[in-house]
Write a protein that holds these residues in place. Structure first.
Motif, PDB file in Angstrom:
ATOM      1  N   LEU A 139      19.359  12.405 -66.047  1.00 15.48           N
ATOM      2  CA  LEU A 139      18.211  11.531 -65.788  1.00 15.48           C
ATOM      3  C   LEU A 139      17.008  12.020 -66.587  1.00 15.48           C
ATOM      4  CD1 LEU A 139      18.619  11.036 -61.947  1.00 15.48           C
ATOM      5  CD2 LEU A 139      19.202   9.439 -63.767  1.00 15.48           C
ATOM      6  N   LEU A 140      16.650  11.292 -67.620  1.00 17.63           N
ATOM      7  CA  LEU A 140      15.572  11.697 -68.523  1.00 17.63           C
ATOM      8  C   LEU A 140      14.194  11.564 -67.901  1.00 17.63           C
ATOM      9  CD1 LEU A 140      16.784   9.997 -71.821  1.00 17.63           C
ATOM     10  CD2 LEU A 140      17.052  12.375 -71.138  1.00 17.63           C
ATOM     11  N   PHE A 141      14.005  10.562 -67.051  1.00 15.89           N
ATOM     12  CA  PHE A 141      12.685  10.265 -66.513  1.00 15.89           C
ATOM     13  C   PHE A 141      12.551  10.663 -65.051  1.00 15.89           C
ATOM     14  CE2 PHE A 141      13.696   7.151 -69.844  1.00 15.89           C
ATOM     15  CZ  PHE A 141      12.777   7.575 -70.783  1.00 15.89           C
ATOM     16  N   LYS A 142      13.442  11.501 -64.556  1.00 15.10           N
ATOM     17  CA  LYS A 142      13.416  12.029 -63.188  1.00 15.10           C
ATOM     18  C   LYS A 142      13.318  10.920 -62.140  1.00 15.10           C
ATOM     19  CE  LYS A 142      13.339  16.058 -65.083  1.00 15.10           C
ATOM     20  NZ  LYS A 142      14.560  16.345 -65.739  1.00 15.10           N
ATOM     21  N   GLU A 143      14.181   9.921 -62.283  1.00 19.07           N
ATOM     22  CA  GLU A 143      14.221   8.820 -61.328  1.00 19.07           C
ATOM     23  C   GLU A 143      14.638   9.344 -59.952  1.00 19.07           C
ATOM     24  OE1 GLU A 143      15.148   7.104 -65.361  1.00 19.07           O
ATOM     25  OE2 GLU A 143      15.907   8.773 -64.221  1.00 19.07           O
ATOM     26  N   GLN A 144      14.183   8.654 -58.918  1.00 22.42           N
ATOM     27  CA  GLN A 144      14.554   9.032 -57.558  1.00 22.42           C
ATOM     28  C   GLN A 144      16.009   8.657 -57.309  1.00 22.42           C
ATOM     29  OE1 GLN A 144      11.807   7.031 -54.985  1.00 22.42           O
ATOM     30  NE2 GLN A 144      10.417   8.775 -54.965  1.00 22.42           N
ATOM     31  N   THR A 145      16.713   9.563 -56.669  1.00 26.82           N
ATOM     32  CA  THR A 145      18.114   9.309 -56.352  1.00 26.82           C
ATOM     33  C   THR A 145      18.357   9.533 -54.868  1.00 26.82           C
ATOM     34  OG1 THR A 145      18.745  11.588 -56.846  1.00 26.82           O
ATOM     35  CG2 THR A 145      18.946   9.997 -58.629  1.00 26.82           C
ATOM     36  N   GLU A 146      19.284   8.793 -54.333  1.00 22.25           N
ATOM     37  CA  GLU A 146      19.751   8.981 -52.958  1.00 22.25           C
ATOM     38  C   GLU A 146      21.252   9.248 -53.028  1.00 22.25           C
ATOM     39  OE1 GLU A 146      18.831   5.601 -50.535  1.00 22.25           O
ATOM     40  OE2 GLU A 146      16.816   5.453 -51.383  1.00 22.25           O
ATOM     41  N   LEU A 147      21.673  10.343 -52.456  1.00 21.94           N
ATOM     42  CA  LEU A 147      23.084  10.721 -52.445  1.00 21.94           C
ATOM     43  C   LEU A 147      23.589  10.697 -51.012  1.00 21.94           C
ATOM     44  CD1 LEU A 147      22.901  13.839 -54.764  1.00 21.94           C
ATOM     45  CD2 LEU A 147      23.456  11.517 -55.417  1.00 21.94           C
ATOM     46  N   PHE A 148      24.798  10.221 -50.843  1.00 20.09           N
ATOM     47  CA  PHE A 148      25.411  10.194 -49.525  1.00 20.09           C
ATOM     48  C   PHE A 148      26.903  10.409 -49.701  1.00 20.09           C
ATOM     49  CE2 PHE A 148      27.619   7.771 -46.210  1.00 20.09           C
ATOM     50  CZ  PHE A 148      27.157   8.443 -45.098  1.00 20.09           C
ATOM     51  N   LEU A 149      27.409  11.492 -49.131  1.00 16.36           N
ATOM     52  CA  LEU A 149      28.841  11.761 -49.115  1.00 16.36           C
ATOM     53  C   LEU A 149      29.277  11.863 -47.659  1.00 16.36           C
ATOM     54  CD1 LEU A 149      29.139  14.518 -51.875  1.00 16.36           C
ATOM     55  CD2 LEU A 149      29.645  12.099 -52.094  1.00 16.36           C
ATOM     56  N   ARG A 150      30.436  11.323 -47.355  1.00 20.78           N
ATOM     57  CA  ARG A 150      30.938  11.358 -45.988  1.00 20.78           C
ATOM     58  C   ARG A 150      32.405  11.758 -46.002  1.00 20.78           C
ATOM     59  NH1 ARG A 150      31.592   6.149 -42.502  1.00 20.78           N
ATOM     60  NH2 ARG A 150      33.679   6.414 -43.266  1.00 20.78           N
ATOM     61  N   LYS A 151      32.724  12.643 -45.099  1.00 21.15           N
ATOM     62  CA  LYS A 151      34.097  13.128 -44.973  1.00 21.15           C
ATOM     63  C   LYS A 151      34.666  12.569 -43.676  1.00 21.15           C
ATOM     64  CE  LYS A 151      35.387  17.554 -46.207  1.00 21.15           C
ATOM     65  NZ  LYS A 151      35.466  19.024 -46.031  1.00 21.15           N
ATOM     66  N   GLY A 152      35.629  11.675 -43.788  1.00 26.80           N
ATOM     67  CA  GLY A 152      36.269  11.098 -42.614  1.00 26.80           C
ATOM     68  C   GLY A 152      37.622  11.746 -42.370  1.00 26.80           C
ATOM     69  N   THR A 153      38.331  11.243 -41.377  1.00 25.87           N
ATOM     70  CA  THR A 153      39.641  11.816 -41.070  1.00 25.87           C
ATOM     71  C   THR A 153      40.695  11.405 -42.084  1.00 25.87           C
ATOM     72  OG1 THR A 153      40.087   9.963 -39.597  1.00 25.87           O
ATOM     73  CG2 THR A 153      39.164  11.952 -38.605  1.00 25.87           C
ATOM     74  N   SER A 154      40.596  10.161 -42.577  1.00 28.53           N
ATOM     75  CA  SER A 154      41.627   9.690 -43.507  1.00 28.53           C
ATOM     76  C   SER A 154      41.093   9.368 -44.896  1.00 28.53           C
ATOM     77  CB  SER A 154      42.321   8.450 -42.937  1.00 28.53           C
ATOM     78  OG  SER A 154      41.375   7.406 -42.828  1.00 28.53           O
TER      79      SER A 154
END
Length: 114
Positions: free
Chosen positions: A73-88
Motif C-alpha cells: 500500500l503506497l498511500f497507507k490506505e486504511q485496511t480492515e482485516l478479519f480472520l475467523r477460525k470455525g470448526t469446519s
C-alpha cells in the motif's frame, strides 16, 4: 508558401491542447494498475493467511497479513482485516478504503483439511 506560413505553429498548439488529456489518461491508467496490483496481492495473501490458520492463532495470522499488506500500500490506505477460525472452515475478509468509491472487499472461505 502562404499556406505553410499559416500552419507553422499548428503542431505545437495541438500538442499543448492535448497535454491535459494525455496526463489524465496516464493518471487513470496508473490508478487502475495500482488497484489491480493491490487486489491481486491482497487476494493471494488472504489465501496464505487462511492456510496459516491451520497452524497458528488468528492474532498471529492477522498480524502477518497486516505486515504484508503494508508493504504494497503506497498511500497507507486504511485496511480492515478479519480472520475467523470455525470448526469446519476458515474465513477471511480484507476491506481497503481508497478514499474514493468503490471500497475494495475480498472474501475467501477455505474448508478445513482433516
Amino acid at each position: 508558401m502562404n499556406i505553410r506560413s499559416r500552419q507553422r505553429g499548428q503542431g505545437s498548439v495541438e500538442g499543448v491542447l492535448a497535454l491535459p488529456l494525455i496526463f489524465c489518461f496516464i493518471t487513470a491508467l496508473g490508478a487502475l494498475v495500482y488497484r489491480g496490483t493491490v487486489y491481486c496481492f491482497a487476494d493471494y495473501h488472504l489465501h496464505e493467511a487462511l492456510i496459516c490458520l491451520d497452524s497458528a492463532s488468528v492474532y498471529e495470522c492477522e498480524q502477518e497479513l497486516s505486515a504484508r499488506l503494508k508493504k504494497v500500500l503506497l498511500f497507507k490506505e486504511q485496511t480492515e482485516l478479519f480472520l475467523r477460525k470455525g470448526t469446519s472452515q476458515f474465513s477471511g475478509k480484507i476491506a481497503i478504503d481508497f478514499s474514493s468509491p468503490p471500497k475494495m472487499h475480498l472474501r475467501q472461505i477455505r474448508e478445513r483439511l482433516l
